[in-house]
Motif scaffolding. Structure first.
Motif, PDB file in Angstrom:
ATOM      1  N   ILE A 155      53.726  29.930  83.449  1.00  0.00           N
ATOM      2  CA  ILE A 155      54.889  29.040  83.536  1.00  0.00           C
ATOM      3  C   ILE A 155      55.117  28.443  82.151  1.00  0.00           C
ATOM      4  CG2 ILE A 155      55.871  26.997  84.635  1.00  0.00           C
ATOM      5  CD1 ILE A 155      53.875  27.561  86.981  1.00  0.00           C
ATOM      6  N   THR A 156      56.206  28.856  81.511  1.00  0.00           N
ATOM      7  CA  THR A 156      56.459  28.407  80.136  1.00  0.00           C
ATOM      8  C   THR A 156      57.745  27.605  79.986  1.00  0.00           C
ATOM      9  OG1 THR A 156      57.690  30.403  79.575  1.00  0.00           O
ATOM     10  CG2 THR A 156      55.287  30.451  79.216  1.00  0.00           C
ATOM     11  N   GLY A 157      58.606  27.673  80.990  1.00  0.00           N
ATOM     12  CA  GLY A 157      59.897  27.003  80.869  1.00  0.00           C
ATOM     13  C   GLY A 157      60.968  27.894  80.280  1.00  0.00           C
ATOM     14  N   LYS A 158      60.598  29.131  79.963  1.00  0.00           N
ATOM     15  CA  LYS A 158      61.568  30.075  79.406  1.00  0.00           C
ATOM     16  C   LYS A 158      62.693  30.297  80.409  1.00  0.00           C
ATOM     17  CE  LYS A 158      62.023  34.622  77.359  1.00  0.00           C
ATOM     18  NZ  LYS A 158      61.340  35.841  76.942  1.00  0.00           N
ATOM     19  N   GLY A 159      63.924  30.207  79.939  1.00  0.00           N
ATOM     20  CA  GLY A 159      65.080  30.409  80.795  1.00  0.00           C
ATOM     21  C   GLY A 159      65.554  29.159  81.511  1.00  0.00           C
ATOM     22  N   VAL A 160      64.858  28.063  81.337  1.00  0.00           N
ATOM     23  CA  VAL A 160      65.245  26.811  81.988  1.00  0.00           C
ATOM     24  C   VAL A 160      66.218  26.066  81.086  1.00  0.00           C
ATOM     25  CG1 VAL A 160      64.419  24.569  82.807  1.00  0.00           C
ATOM     26  CG2 VAL A 160      63.068  26.627  83.232  1.00  0.00           C
ATOM     27  N   ALA A 161      67.294  25.603  81.658  1.00  0.00           N
ATOM     28  CA  ALA A 161      68.268  24.808  80.905  1.00  0.00           C
ATOM     29  C   ALA A 161      68.219  23.374  81.421  1.00  0.00           C
ATOM     30  CB  ALA A 161      69.666  25.384  81.070  1.00  0.00           C
ATOM     31  N   VAL A 162      68.307  22.431  80.518  1.00  0.00           N
ATOM     32  CA  VAL A 162      68.272  21.019  80.887  1.00  0.00           C
ATOM     33  C   VAL A 162      69.489  20.344  80.273  1.00  0.00           C
ATOM     34  CG1 VAL A 162      67.011  18.846  80.651  1.00  0.00           C
ATOM     35  CG2 VAL A 162      65.746  20.987  80.929  1.00  0.00           C
ATOM     36  N   ALA A 163      70.136  19.532  81.083  1.00  0.00           N
ATOM     37  CA  ALA A 163      71.279  18.769  80.583  1.00  0.00           C
ATOM     38  C   ALA A 163      71.085  17.307  80.954  1.00  0.00           C
ATOM     39  CB  ALA A 163      72.572  19.294  81.194  1.00  0.00           C
ATOM     40  N   VAL A 164      71.431  16.437  80.041  1.00  0.00           N
ATOM     41  CA  VAL A 164      71.362  14.998  80.296  1.00  0.00           C
ATOM     42  C   VAL A 164      72.794  14.479  80.163  1.00  0.00           C
ATOM     43  CG1 VAL A 164      70.476  12.780  79.531  1.00  0.00           C
ATOM     44  CG2 VAL A 164      69.013  14.820  79.422  1.00  0.00           C
ATOM     45  N   ILE A 165      73.285  13.891  81.226  1.00  0.00           N
ATOM     46  CA  ILE A 165      74.640  13.342  81.212  1.00  0.00           C
ATOM     47  C   ILE A 165      74.490  11.830  81.365  1.00  0.00           C
ATOM     48  CG2 ILE A 165      76.891  13.309  82.350  1.00  0.00           C
ATOM     49  CD1 ILE A 165      76.193  16.193  83.323  1.00  0.00           C
TER      50      ILE A 165
END
Length: 125
Positions: free
Chosen positions: A112-122
């Motif tokens: 589990i590396t976080g590859k491909g995960v997108a994070v947005a902060v609004i």
């Protein structure tokens, strides 16, 4: 213009340039905490001993607290073990510095590396 600046920076590193970090030639043969306290310019703090040759220095009088707060890397030529602070092992400090903390290394070993995960902060004011 940025390419020229970047190239110049890497050339400084390759040449073990004294302006990047603490210049061993300006240190006495027997290095102390007090002497290292005098080397606190922005570049000295940022680059510390990275890439430097300290093999001719006696750093046994430097405390673990002080030496562990100076930046260093695998390229340093360290003094013999009896000329290092008692209990200081550079390779163990390098290993600790590679650990991202929060048990993330265990998660990474599970794939589990976080590859491909997108994070947005609004944020709304």
């Amino acid at each position: 213009m940025a390419g020229i600046c970047t190239f110049g920076f890497f050339k400084f590193q390759e040449m073990n340039h004294p302006y990047l970090g603490i210049n061993p030639q300006k240190l006495t043969t027997i290095v102390t905490d007090k002497e290292l306290a005098n080397h606190r310019s922005e570049l000295e703090r940022m680059y510390g001993f990275q890439g430097k040759d300290l093999s001719e220095k006696d750093m046994s009088k430097v405390s673990l607290e002080v030496i562990s707060n100076i930046a260093f890397d695998n390229a340093i030529k360290w003094p013999k073990e009896d000329n290092l602070p008692k209990g200081f092992d550079p390779s163990s400090y390098i290993s600790k510095g590679k650990d991202p903390g929060l048990n993330l290394s265990k998660i990474h070993h599970m794939g589990i590396t976080g590859k491909g995960v997108a994070v947005a902060v609004i944020d709304k004011l």
